[in-house]
Design a protein around this motif. Structure first.
Motif, PDB file in Angstrom:
ATOM      1  N   GLU A  99      80.820  41.316 -24.472  1.00  0.00           N
ATOM      2  CA  GLU A  99      80.233  42.007 -23.035  1.00  0.00           C
ATOM      3  C   GLU A  99      80.382  43.905 -23.494  1.00  0.00           C
ATOM      4  OE1 GLU A  99      81.410  38.678 -20.609  1.00  0.00           O
ATOM      5  OE2 GLU A  99      81.556  40.728 -20.115  1.00  0.00           O
ATOM      6  N   PRO A 100      78.856  43.738 -23.069  1.00  0.00           N
ATOM      7  CA  PRO A 100      78.255  45.189 -23.308  1.00  0.00           C
ATOM      8  C   PRO A 100      79.567  46.849 -21.850  1.00  0.00           C
ATOM      9  CG  PRO A 100      76.376  44.100 -23.955  1.00  0.00           C
ATOM     10  CD  PRO A 100      77.354  43.815 -23.489  1.00  0.00           C
ATOM     11  N   ARG A 101      80.075  47.645 -22.681  1.00  0.00           N
ATOM     12  CA  ARG A 101      80.343  48.213 -21.469  1.00  0.00           C
ATOM     13  C   ARG A 101      80.562  48.886 -21.846  1.00  0.00           C
ATOM     14  NH1 ARG A 101      86.493  47.794 -22.148  1.00  0.00           N
ATOM     15  NH2 ARG A 101      86.031  48.690 -24.883  1.00  0.00           N
ATOM     16  N   VAL A 102      80.388  49.927 -20.443  1.00  0.00           N
ATOM     17  CA  VAL A 102      80.201  51.152 -19.737  1.00  0.00           C
ATOM     18  C   VAL A 102      81.284  51.970 -19.366  1.00  0.00           C
ATOM     19  CG1 VAL A 102      78.523  52.844 -18.860  1.00  0.00           C
ATOM     20  CG2 VAL A 102      77.557  50.583 -19.854  1.00  0.00           C
ATOM     21  N   VAL A 103      81.815  53.624 -19.761  1.00  0.00           N
ATOM     22  CA  VAL A 103      82.177  54.188 -19.645  1.00  0.00           C
ATOM     23  C   VAL A 103      82.064  55.541 -18.304  1.00  0.00           C
ATOM     24  CG1 VAL A 103      85.017  55.117 -19.153  1.00  0.00           C
ATOM     25  CG2 VAL A 103      84.425  52.877 -20.558  1.00  0.00           C
ATOM     26  N   SER A 148      75.501  49.586 -14.182  1.00  0.00           N
ATOM     27  CA  SER A 148      76.228  48.302 -13.421  1.00  0.00           C
ATOM     28  C   SER A 148      74.489  47.782 -13.465  1.00  0.00           C
ATOM     29  CB  SER A 148      76.657  48.116 -12.324  1.00  0.00           C
ATOM     30  OG  SER A 148      77.955  49.127 -12.943  1.00  0.00           O
ATOM     31  N   GLY A 149      73.603  47.803 -12.432  1.00  0.00           N
ATOM     32  CA  GLY A 149      72.962  46.965 -12.856  1.00  0.00           C
ATOM     33  C   GLY A 149      71.845  45.995 -13.717  1.00  0.00           C
ATOM     34  N   HIS A 150      71.972  46.973 -14.488  1.00  0.00           N
ATOM     35  CA  HIS A 150      71.465  46.350 -15.924  1.00  0.00           C
ATOM     36  C   HIS A 150      72.388  45.060 -16.165  1.00  0.00           C
ATOM     37  CE1 HIS A 150      67.989  49.214 -15.964  1.00  0.00           C
ATOM     38  NE2 HIS A 150      68.564  50.268 -16.411  1.00  0.00           N
TER      39      HIS A 150
END
Length: 317
Positions: free
Chosen positions: A6-10, A295-297
């Motif tokens: 799952e794509p993650r963003v920090v 987060s909404g994406h």
């Protein structure tokens, strides 16, 4: 940074991150191998996009003499590069097996950050003082993550496409510093950062500067490119240095949705510092929240302090 599907963003006060895919370093062709054999080039940061036919920029080349002559001797009594690149510690870290940084690793990363920031401040101020523009801040801010990922690329070359892709092309000082560290550019050239005819333009240009492996285009263009790299290299990780300004572009919103829909192995490190060329986003875009937008994406977002090396490492490994 692991085999997360799952794509993650920090996100950090100074940076943000997501999962990614890298180029296969095994595709380095014979021309590149010959280049490495003939010079002191560090082969770590290689991808299929690397153009080995571009000659290195060293002080014996006519270009350097031309650039020096353009100064009319105004700084002939000064050291054109008062730093030692050999002080940069080319450490290797396996983020998949190293849960926390050892005191030695932390010391090396911290020293590298200081050295790189000192060098970037030096040569970007030369560009700014000469009237060519400097853009010191963006490159300065991203140094901690760049140094950290350099260690990852050296520790796990088979897990990453070892290129510092950046969607904010004006932070190109980072690219030129890494080119100098890798041996493609004699550091004395950095004195002519952004000067016309120096082959060190204000944005990275593939095919012009030796060691540069991508053209950034305008803000918002690179995430779509990174998605393509991830699709083509499903077993590897692709890293993109992001910016809060770029994230306001519609291109990035579409790229984010595709990244989630295709479960791409992409990671973005976004410098979310509430500063753009227009001013402060919190002032001119009230209600806009980068972390909530991502987060909404559907991206997993982690917000950390980008100046805290240990906290940053824990978030990106």
């Amino acid at each position: 940074l692991t085999s997360v599907k799952e794509p993650r963003v920090v996100t950090f006060s100074c940076a943000l991150i997501f999962p990614f895919t890298l180029f296969d370093t095994g595709t380095v062709n014979q021309v590149q191998k010959q280049l490495f054999a003939m010079t002191d080039i560090d082969p770590t940061h290689q991808s299929p996009n690397h153009m080995a036919s571009i000659p290195v920029m060293d002080t014996s080349a006519p270009l350097y003499s031309t650039l020096r002559s353009s100064l009319n001797g105004s700084d002939s009594d000064l050291n054109p590069f008062p730093f030692s690149l050999s002080a940069y510690e080319k450490i290797a870290i396996n983020p998949f097996t190293t849960s926390t940084l050892s005191p030695s690793q932390l010391s090396s990363i911290t020293a590298n950050i200081k050295l790189c920031r000192d060098i970037i401040t030096f040569f970007t101020s030369c560009g700014n003082k000469s009237g060519y523009g400097g853009h010191t801040g963006g490159a300065f801010d991203t140094v901690p993550e760049v140094v950290m990922f350099d260690a990852f690329f050296r520790g796990c070359p088979d897990k990453f496409i070892p290129v510092f892709y950046d969607e904010a092309g004006h932070r190109v000082a980072t690219q030129y510093l890494m080119c100098a560290l890798d041996g493609y550019i004699s550091p004395e050239f950095l004195r002519f950062y952004r000067k016309g005819g120096s082959n060190l333009p204000g944005h990275p240009e593939l095919g012009l500067t030796p060691g540069v492996q991508f053209s950034s285009g305008r803000l918002g263009h690179m995430w779509g490119t990174i998605n393509g790299l991830a699709i083509a290299n499903p077993t590897k990780n692709v890293l993109l240095l992001g910016s809060d300004g770029s994230q306001m572009e519609g291109n990035d919103a579409e790229a984010a949705r595709l990244c989630v829909a295709q479960s791409l192995n992409v990671k973005l490190v976004i410098d979310d510092n509430d500063i753009t060329i227009t001013g402060h986003p919190t002032a001119y875009l009230p209600g806009y929240d980068l972390e909530k937008t991502l987060s909404g994406h559907g991206l997993e977002v982690k917000a950390v302090d980008g100046e805290n090396v240990e906290e940053l490492y824990a978030a990106v490994r």
